[in-house]
Design a protein around this motif. Structure first.
Motif, PDB file in Angstrom:
ATOM      1  N   ALA A  88      -2.252  -5.845   4.749  1.00  0.00           N
ATOM      2  CA  ALA A  88      -0.935  -6.279   5.214  1.00  0.00           C
ATOM      3  C   ALA A  88       0.081  -6.345   4.086  1.00  0.00           C
ATOM      4  O   ALA A  88       1.288  -6.196   4.314  1.00  0.00           O
ATOM      5  CB  ALA A  88      -1.047  -7.638   5.899  1.00  0.00           C
ATOM      6  N   ALA A  89      -0.401  -6.556   2.859  1.00  0.00           N
ATOM      7  CA  ALA A  89       0.508  -6.685   1.712  1.00  0.00           C
ATOM      8  C   ALA A  89       0.905  -5.337   1.115  1.00  0.00           C
ATOM      9  O   ALA A  89       1.789  -5.284   0.257  1.00  0.00           O
ATOM     10  CB  ALA A  89      -0.137  -7.545   0.633  1.00  0.00           C
ATOM     11  N   MET A  90       0.260  -4.263   1.547  1.00  0.00           N
ATOM     12  CA  MET A  90       0.577  -2.948   0.987  1.00  0.00           C
ATOM     13  C   MET A  90       1.897  -2.431   1.543  1.00  0.00           C
ATOM     14  O   MET A  90       2.358  -2.848   2.600  1.00  0.00           O
ATOM     15  CB  MET A  90      -0.571  -1.973   1.286  1.00  0.00           C
ATOM     16  CG  MET A  90      -1.901  -2.389   0.676  1.00  0.00           C
ATOM     17  SD  MET A  90      -3.287  -1.292   1.086  1.00  0.00           S
ATOM     18  CE  MET A  90      -2.863   0.155   0.088  1.00  0.00           C
ATOM     19  N   GLN A  91       2.517  -1.508   0.799  1.00  0.00           N
ATOM     20  CA  GLN A  91       3.773  -0.910   1.229  1.00  0.00           C
ATOM     21  C   GLN A  91       3.637   0.606   1.334  1.00  0.00           C
ATOM     22  O   GLN A  91       3.466   1.269   0.324  1.00  0.00           O
ATOM     23  CB  GLN A  91       4.889  -1.279   0.251  1.00  0.00           C
ATOM     24  CG  GLN A  91       5.247  -2.748   0.256  1.00  0.00           C
ATOM     25  CD  GLN A  91       5.772  -3.212   1.598  1.00  0.00           C
ATOM     26  OE1 GLN A  91       6.436  -2.449   2.319  1.00  0.00           O
ATOM     27  NE2 GLN A  91       5.470  -4.453   1.956  1.00  0.00           N
ATOM     28  N   PRO A  92       3.694   1.145   2.571  1.00  0.00           N
ATOM     29  CA  PRO A  92       3.791   0.423   3.840  1.00  0.00           C
ATOM     30  C   PRO A  92       2.475  -0.259   4.187  1.00  0.00           C
ATOM     31  O   PRO A  92       1.424   0.145   3.686  1.00  0.00           O
ATOM     32  CB  PRO A  92       4.131   1.534   4.835  1.00  0.00           C
ATOM     33  CG  PRO A  92       3.501   2.756   4.241  1.00  0.00           C
ATOM     34  CD  PRO A  92       3.659   2.619   2.761  1.00  0.00           C
ATOM     35  N   PRO A  93       2.510  -1.273   5.052  1.00  0.00           N
ATOM     36  CA  PRO A  93       1.274  -1.986   5.403  1.00  0.00           C
ATOM     37  C   PRO A  93       0.271  -1.054   6.086  1.00  0.00           C
ATOM     38  O   PRO A  93       0.642  -0.093   6.755  1.00  0.00           O
ATOM     39  CB  PRO A  93       1.763  -3.080   6.369  1.00  0.00           C
ATOM     40  CG  PRO A  93       3.223  -3.222   6.090  1.00  0.00           C
ATOM     41  CD  PRO A  93       3.698  -1.855   5.692  1.00  0.00           C
ATOM     42  N   VAL A  94      -1.005  -1.342   5.912  1.00  0.00           N
ATOM     43  CA  VAL A  94      -2.072  -0.587   6.560  1.00  0.00           C
ATOM     44  C   VAL A  94      -2.550  -1.381   7.775  1.00  0.00           C
ATOM     45  O   VAL A  94      -2.963  -2.531   7.646  1.00  0.00           O
ATOM     46  CB  VAL A  94      -3.246  -0.353   5.593  1.00  0.00           C
ATOM     47  CG1 VAL A  94      -4.406   0.330   6.317  1.00  0.00           C
ATOM     48  CG2 VAL A  94      -2.786   0.496   4.411  1.00  0.00           C
ATOM     49  N   ALA A  95      -2.462  -0.774   8.945  1.00  0.00           N
ATOM     50  CA  ALA A  95      -2.917  -1.441  10.166  1.00  0.00           C
ATOM     51  C   ALA A  95      -4.438  -1.490  10.186  1.00  0.00           C
ATOM     52  O   ALA A  95      -5.100  -0.527   9.812  1.00  0.00           O
ATOM     53  CB  ALA A  95      -2.401  -0.695  11.392  1.00  0.00           C
ATOM     54  N   ILE A  96      -4.996  -2.620  10.623  1.00  0.00           N
ATOM     55  CA  ILE A  96      -6.445  -2.781  10.685  1.00  0.00           C
ATOM     56  C   ILE A  96      -6.857  -3.162  12.102  1.00  0.00           C
ATOM     57  O   ILE A  96      -6.216  -4.003  12.740  1.00  0.00           O
ATOM     58  CB  ILE A  96      -6.941  -3.847   9.693  1.00  0.00           C
ATOM     59  CG1 ILE A  96      -6.882  -3.294   8.266  1.00  0.00           C
ATOM     60  CG2 ILE A  96      -8.373  -4.274  10.014  1.00  0.00           C
ATOM     61  CD1 ILE A  96      -7.555  -4.160   7.234  1.00  0.00           C
TER      62      ILE A  96
END
Length: 276
Positions: A88-96
């Motif tokens: 969630a903190a990555m840019q762009p966020p990675v959906a899990i």
């Protein structure tokens, strides 16, 4: 994680490796991560390693399948929650999307720890796949199909040049062209199958990076080998130098199994200016 270091998913001579698997879908850039067997210290270590490598690839989505995981005391819950927070903190966020059997100690503990704030539990893999592929669309993406010919690297370099011009990333062009050229030549020489090149934009502004992915039909993952030097020292024609060039030019790189083949990826980021 050091820049330029290889991130290859796969081990030899390790029984635990048979209980952890990550496979990427070249069309959607979604990684399916599966872990099975009894949860113990060895399996925990390997699962952490593979999850780190999956997130380093910065996929559009990550499907975590825990249906066959034996964890009667739910001690693995913090690992899945941590992975969700990192994604969630990555840019762009990675959906899990996480798949686990309902009414198990693991599912109940995830709910108690607030898993619903970060992820959705799905009953089946099909439901999770549909959710990930339906919610995440990569808009800034260029695709090229190539024949198994080393000369096809010329077209791959042209695609990278178009991408860097379109997305205003001139400082990444030379390194990205060098990397994609090496990856395409390797695929042509070692796999001998049709090749797909996917160039994607990740992030925006000063933090924007270029994601390169080369797909071929060979399931054998590449290995970084020491070149065999001749009597006059290392030669540019020595085997094993191609991936070392990729490692030096890319910020991160690695390989993942894919359906009917493999995907070798590299991320090109801006580097600090070095004073003259």
């Amino acid at each position: 994680m050091s820049a330029g270091s290889p991130h290859l998913i796969g081990w030899s001579g390790d029984a635990v490796a048979d209980s952890v698997l990550a496979v990427i879908d070249a069309d959607t850039a979604v990684i399916e991560f599966s872990v099975w067997g009894q949860w113990d210290r060895s399996l925990s270590t390997q699962a952490r390693i593979v999850l780190d490598k999956c997130l380093a690839e910065h996929p559009t989505g990550l499907l975590i399948d825990l249906h066959e995981l034996g964890d009667p005391h739910a001690v693995s819950a913090p690992l899945w929650l941590t992975a969700c927070a990192q994604a969630a903190a990555m840019q762009p966020p990675v959906a899990i999307a996480l798949c686990a059997r309902a009414n198990t100690p693991l599912a109940r503990r995830l709910s108690r720890l607030g898993a619903r704030d970060w992820l959705v539990l799905y009953a089946t893999i099909a439901q999770a796949r549909a959710a990930l592929t339906g919610r995440r669309v990569v808009h800034d993406r260029m695709h090229l199909a190539l024949p198994p010919d080393p000369a096809a690297a010329i077209q791959a370099r042209a695609l990278v040049e178009d991408a860097c011009r379109c997305w205003h990333l001139p400082d990444l062009r030379r390194r990205a062209q060098l990397v994609v050229s090496e990856l395409v030549v390797n695929a042509a020489e070692h796999a001998g199958t049709d090749i797909e090149v996917i160039v994607s934009l990740r992030g925006s502004g000063a933090g924007a990076s270029l994601h390169l992915a080369v797909y071929d039909g060979d399931v054998i993952l590449p290995r970084l080998r020491d070149p065999i030097a001749g009597p006059l020292g290392p030669s540019l024609t020595d085997r094993g130098l191609g991936l070392r060039i990729v490692g030096a030019a890319a910020s991160d790189w690695g390989a993942l199994p894919a359906r009917s083949g493999k995907l070798v990826w590299a991320i090109i980021r801006s580097r600090p200016e070095v004073p003259a």
